[in-house]
Scaffold this active site. Structure first.
Site, short mmCIF file in Angstrom:
data_model
loop_
_atom_site.label_atom_id
_atom_site.label_comp_id
_atom_site.label_asym_id
_atom_site.label_seq_id
_atom_site.Cartn_x
_atom_site.Cartn_y
_atom_site.Cartn_z
N ARG A 45 2.84 -1.37 -8.85
CA ARG A 45 2.76 -1.61 -7.41
C ARG A 45 1.30 -1.69 -7.00
NH1 ARG A 45 0.27 2.35 -6.54
NH2 ARG A 45 -0.11 1.68 -4.41
N GLY A 46 1.09 -2.03 -5.70
CA GLY A 46 -0.27 -2.25 -5.22
C GLY A 46 -0.58 -3.74 -5.36
N ALA A 47 -1.16 -4.32 -4.31
CA ALA A 47 -1.29 -5.78 -4.27
C ALA A 47 -2.00 -6.39 -5.49
CB ALA A 47 -1.96 -6.19 -2.96
N ARG A 85 8.74 -9.12 -4.63
CA ARG A 85 8.38 -8.37 -3.40
C ARG A 85 7.65 -9.36 -2.48
NH1 ARG A 85 5.47 -2.77 -3.94
NH2 ARG A 85 6.43 -2.40 -1.92
N ASP A 230 -2.27 -5.48 1.77
CA ASP A 230 -1.31 -6.28 1.02
C ASP A 230 -1.41 -7.75 1.37
OD1 ASP A 230 -0.05 -3.39 1.13
OD2 ASP A 230 0.62 -4.45 -0.67
N ASN A 240 -0.56 -3.59 5.59
CA ASN A 240 -0.78 -2.56 4.56
C ASN A 240 0.35 -1.54 4.69
OD1 ASN A 240 -2.44 -1.49 2.39
ND2 ASN A 240 -2.86 0.20 3.77
O1 MRU Z 1 4.48 -0.38 -1.63
P1 MRU Z 1 3.19 -0.31 -2.40
O2 MRU Z 1 2.97 1.02 -3.03
O3 MRU Z 1 3.05 -1.45 -3.36
O4 MRU Z 1 2.07 -0.50 -1.29
C1 MRU Z 1 0.72 -0.55 -1.69
C2 MRU Z 1 -0.22 -0.60 -0.54
O5 MRU Z 1 0.17 -0.70 0.60
C3 MRU Z 1 -1.67 -0.63 -0.87
O6 MRU Z 1 -2.42 -0.03 0.14
C4 MRU Z 1 -2.14 -2.09 -1.01
O7 MRU Z 1 -1.34 -2.78 -1.91
C5 MRU Z 1 -3.54 -2.17 -1.45
S1 MRU Z 1 -3.68 -1.63 -3.10
C6 MRU Z 1 -5.20 -1.80 -3.70
#
Ligand code: MRU
Length: 333
Positions: A45-47, A85, A230, A240
């Site tokens: 996870r995470g963008a 996603r 995101d 985000n």
């Molecule tokens: O649902 P997630 O855990 O994938 O959400 C992640 C976030 O909202 C992060 O803040 C975003 O992706 C930036 S990660 C460097």
């Protein structure tokens, strides 16, 4: 800090983030279906990490189903991956970058995915530098107290991170007084993952519950707020993790700089404003239970937007690997 995901002999190896911090378990992914399932349940996870996973996923699809001889299987795999996603633009962007290369030359897709992983790593280092310099400029050249939400570290990228890369850079330069990670309900990315990463880097920190953030800001507990993103729309509105908008409102009330740290790959100039960003709703179970333990009566209906949109008017600046966009001084993307 281990890499969040790597390619190893036809498999994608990734740290299963659903198990942290209790267990450090590595998943070996051998099919696109398994990768899509891992993305949906947030094992990865995470963008930026989603972008890299998408790129390796296309390389895997090209190996399993040659786009020239088995076009429908390849295209089906690419479509499911792209749609796993919806909010983080990096996933679709990197799938769309690697897929045409795979169609031309399946063997070249993996090399491009490796390039993307290295680009994200270099971006993290550069964002750390630029974000640390901006934080010290706005809040004063002294050890800073930084509030942050969700997880934006190594796990959310390839290594180092976005907002957490800035915190790591400040720590390495003796300019971090403490980090204040928010726990980030419903899935506790802040409580489970950011604290784990801060511990690994030996950075001082104290975990706070989400609802404490605006009050602590009003009491002067943080000098700067740093978040990841995101998707950044063309006008600067920023999607985000849910809770970011409330954090921005609290920051504005307390007059604390609110800085978004995200690679250029998270900017989506084809999305005009935040109103046009699709927000993933992850269903009621994550709200009515915490890690499998019910916290509401059985059958309680719930709303579960995984992200929110912070209007650009509440954001002081955006830091990418190449620039600082000072919205507060009238600059735009
Ligand atoms: O649902 P997630 O855990 O994938 O959400 C992640 C976030 O909202 C992060 O803040 C975003 O992706 C930036 S990660 C460097």
């Amino acid at each position: 800090m281990p890499r969040s995901l790597t390619w190893n002999h036809d498999t994608i190896e990734l740290i299963d983030q659903t198990k942290l911090p209790q267990e450090i378990d590595t998943l070996s992914i051998r099919t696109v279906e398994d990768l899509v399932a891992a993305i949906k349940r947030l094992s990865v996870r995470g963008a930026p990490a989603l972008g890299v996973a998408g790129a390796y996923g296309v390389a895997m699809a090209a190996r399993l189903h040659d786009p020239k001889t088995n076009e429908s299987a390849f295209e089906g795999a690419v479509t499911t991956l792209r749609q796993a996603r919806p909010t983080a633009v990096n996933l679709a962007l990197m799938v769309d970058r690697v897929a045409p290369i795979a169609r031309q030359d399946p063997a070249a897709a993996l090399a491009e995915a490796h390039v993307i992983a290295e680009e994200e790593l270099a971006a993290s280092v550069a964002m750390g530098d630029l974000g640390a310099a901006l934080s010290l400029e706005l809040a004063g050249d002294r050890p800073l107290r930084i509030m942050t939400i969700c997880n934006t570290g190594s796990l959310a990228t390839v290594e180092r991170g976005t907002a957490l890369a800035v915190i790591q850079t400040l720590h390495e330069r003796d300019r971090l007084a403490e980090a204040l990670p928010m726990e980030t309900r419903p899935l506790l990315q802040g409580g489970r993952l950011t604290t784990w990463e801060l511990q690994q880097m030996g950075a001082p920190h104290r975990l706070i519950v989400d609802s404490a953030a605006p009050f602590l800001l009003a009491r002067g507990a943080a000098d700067v707020v740093l978040i990841g993103a995101d998707r950044v729309a063309a006008n600067g509105d920023t999607a985000n993790k849910i809770g970011s908008f409330a954090l921005a409102l609290g920051s504005r009330h307390a007059d604390v700089p609110f800085i978004v740290v995200a690679p250029e790959s998270t900017i989506d100039m084809s999305t005009a404003t935040g109103d046009d960003i699709e927000i993933e709703d992850r269903g009621p179970d994550e709200v009515t239970s915490i890690r499998g333990v019910p916290v509401a009566p059985t059958g309680t209906p719930a709303l579960n937007p995984a992200f929110d949109v912070t209007p650009v008017s509440l954001i002081t600046a955006l830091v990418t690997e190449t620039r600082v966009v000072r919205y507060h001084q009238g600059q735009s993307l």
